[in-house]
Write a protein that holds these residues in place. Structure first.
Motif, PDB file in Angstrom:
ATOM      1  N   THR A 136       0.835  -1.206   0.000  1.00 54.08           N
ATOM      2  CA  THR A 136       0.000   0.000   0.000  1.00 54.08           C
ATOM      3  C   THR A 136       0.870   1.257   0.000  1.00 54.08           C
ATOM      4  O   THR A 136       0.591   2.228  -0.707  1.00 54.08           O
ATOM      5  N   ARG A 137       1.934   1.214   0.800  1.00 51.90           N
ATOM      6  CA  ARG A 137       2.875   2.352   0.818  1.00 51.90           C
ATOM      7  C   ARG A 137       3.530   2.523  -0.557  1.00 51.90           C
ATOM      8  O   ARG A 137       3.659   3.642  -1.066  1.00 51.90           O
ATOM      9  N   GLN A 139       2.268   1.745  -3.365  1.00 58.54           N
ATOM     10  CA  GLN A 139       1.245   2.320  -4.255  1.00 58.54           C
ATOM     11  C   GLN A 139       1.165   3.831  -4.063  1.00 58.54           C
ATOM     12  O   GLN A 139       1.102   4.577  -5.038  1.00 58.54           O
ATOM     13  N   ARG A 140       1.181   4.281  -2.810  1.00 59.22           N
ATOM     14  CA  ARG A 140       1.148   5.724  -2.537  1.00 59.22           C
ATOM     15  C   ARG A 140       2.366   6.422  -3.132  1.00 59.22           C
ATOM     16  O   ARG A 140       2.291   7.565  -3.566  1.00 59.22           O
ATOM     17  N   GLU A 141       3.507   5.720  -3.149  1.00 62.43           N
ATOM     18  CA  GLU A 141       4.754   6.285  -3.679  1.00 62.43           C
ATOM     19  C   GLU A 141       4.839   6.172  -5.200  1.00 62.43           C
ATOM     20  O   GLU A 141       5.807   6.630  -5.814  1.00 62.43           O
ATOM     21  N   GLY A 142       3.832   5.542  -5.819  1.00 67.37           N
ATOM     22  CA  GLY A 142       3.773   5.447  -7.270  1.00 67.37           C
ATOM     23  C   GLY A 142       4.611   4.339  -7.888  1.00 67.37           C
ATOM     24  O   GLY A 142       4.802   4.313  -9.109  1.00 67.37           O
ATOM     25  N   PRO A 145       1.256  -0.322  -9.177  1.00 64.72           N
ATOM     26  CA  PRO A 145      -0.010   0.179  -9.727  1.00 64.72           C
ATOM     27  C   PRO A 145      -1.103   0.264  -8.662  1.00 64.72           C
ATOM     28  O   PRO A 145      -1.257  -0.639  -7.842  1.00 64.72           O
ATOM     29  N   ALA A 146      -1.856   1.343  -8.701  1.00 64.67           N
ATOM     30  CA  ALA A 146      -2.911   1.581  -7.717  1.00 64.67           C
ATOM     31  C   ALA A 146      -3.975   0.490  -7.744  1.00 64.67           C
ATOM     32  O   ALA A 146      -4.602   0.198  -6.731  1.00 64.67           O
ATOM     33  N   GLY A 147      -4.168  -0.133  -8.897  1.00 64.34           N
ATOM     34  CA  GLY A 147      -5.200  -1.164  -9.024  1.00 64.34           C
ATOM     35  C   GLY A 147      -4.805  -2.524  -8.472  1.00 64.34           C
ATOM     36  O   GLY A 147      -5.654  -3.418  -8.376  1.00 64.34           O
ATOM     37  N   ASP A 149      -4.166  -5.467  -5.976  1.00 66.77           N
ATOM     38  CA  ASP A 149      -4.718  -5.801  -4.661  1.00 66.77           C
ATOM     39  C   ASP A 149      -3.552  -6.083  -3.703  1.00 66.77           C
ATOM     40  O   ASP A 149      -2.767  -7.015  -3.939  1.00 66.77           O
ATOM     41  N   HIS A 192       7.591   0.738 -12.489  1.00 67.30           N
ATOM     42  CA  HIS A 192       6.533   1.598 -13.027  1.00 67.30           C
ATOM     43  C   HIS A 192       6.910   3.071 -12.919  1.00 67.30           C
ATOM     44  O   HIS A 192       6.086   3.942 -13.186  1.00 67.30           O
TER      45      HIS A 192
END
Length: 195
Positions: A136-137, A139-142, A145-147, A149, A192
């Protein structure tokens, strides 16, 4: 009036944990436990109960320590994705052939001892949660991918890491294990960032 214990409980647990880790549960004798702990049979079992109770205490201390190290490693990495990649390479190196005490114990006792199996399940669920928080962290840092799971990716990373642990026990050389871990990281955590 009971006499105070004249030994360090943590030191004894650490010593017997190492013995169970090296020898496994069945192959570890009472004599082995007495030798590594420095305690007589009466003192050992008066303090910790049976061999099985002592083993379970040692196993719990191992997983508590492992989760503490995992929390610290995941939290301290400057970028979460680097911590996740490091997770795959962590089982490589000196001492890797011992494997993971939890995985070894589950393989040896999981079918025969429901308590070991329950503890293994709780252990892997806790590990999954810690890794998912790191996903999750990331994902926040880019970097992920946000999608994606977080739980699904965490389970995939944990399964990949345990595969590396198993492969290390077969005697594969460090270069092969490192290459395998990096290949898994590239597939599970592709870059990414665009860099």
């Amino acid at each position: 009036m009971a006499r105070p214990r004249a030994f360090d409980e943590k030191q004894v647990l650490d010593a017997v944990r190492e013995q169970f880790w090296d020898g496994g549960y069945a192959a570890t004798s009472t004599e082995d436990l007495m030798r590594v702990s420095g305690l007589g049979k009466g003192s050992l079992y008066a303090a910790f109960g049976s061999k099985r109770q002592l083993f379970l205490r040692a196993l719990h201390s191992y997983t508590d320590d492992a989760h503490g190290h995992l929390r610290k490693a995941l939290a301290e990495a400057p970028r979460a994705v680097d911590a996740l990649r490091m997770l795959l390479e962590a089982p490589i190196g000196e001492g890797a052939r011992r494997g993971c005490l939890m995985a070894n114990s589950t393989s040896e006792l999981g079918n025969a001892d429901p308590e070991v199996l329950r503890h293994a399940h709780r252990t892997y669920e806790t590990s999954t949660t810690l890794i998912a928080d790191c996903v999750t962290r990331a994902q926040r840092e880019g970097d992920v991918p946000a999608g994606a799971d977080p739980i699904t990716l965490a389970r995939a990373l944990l399964a990949a890491q345990q595969g590396i642990v198993f492969m290390s026990r077969t005697g594969l050389d460090t270069a092969t294990l490192t290459s395998t871990a990096r290949s898994l990281a590239a597939q599970l955590l592709p870059d990414h960032s665009g860099g």
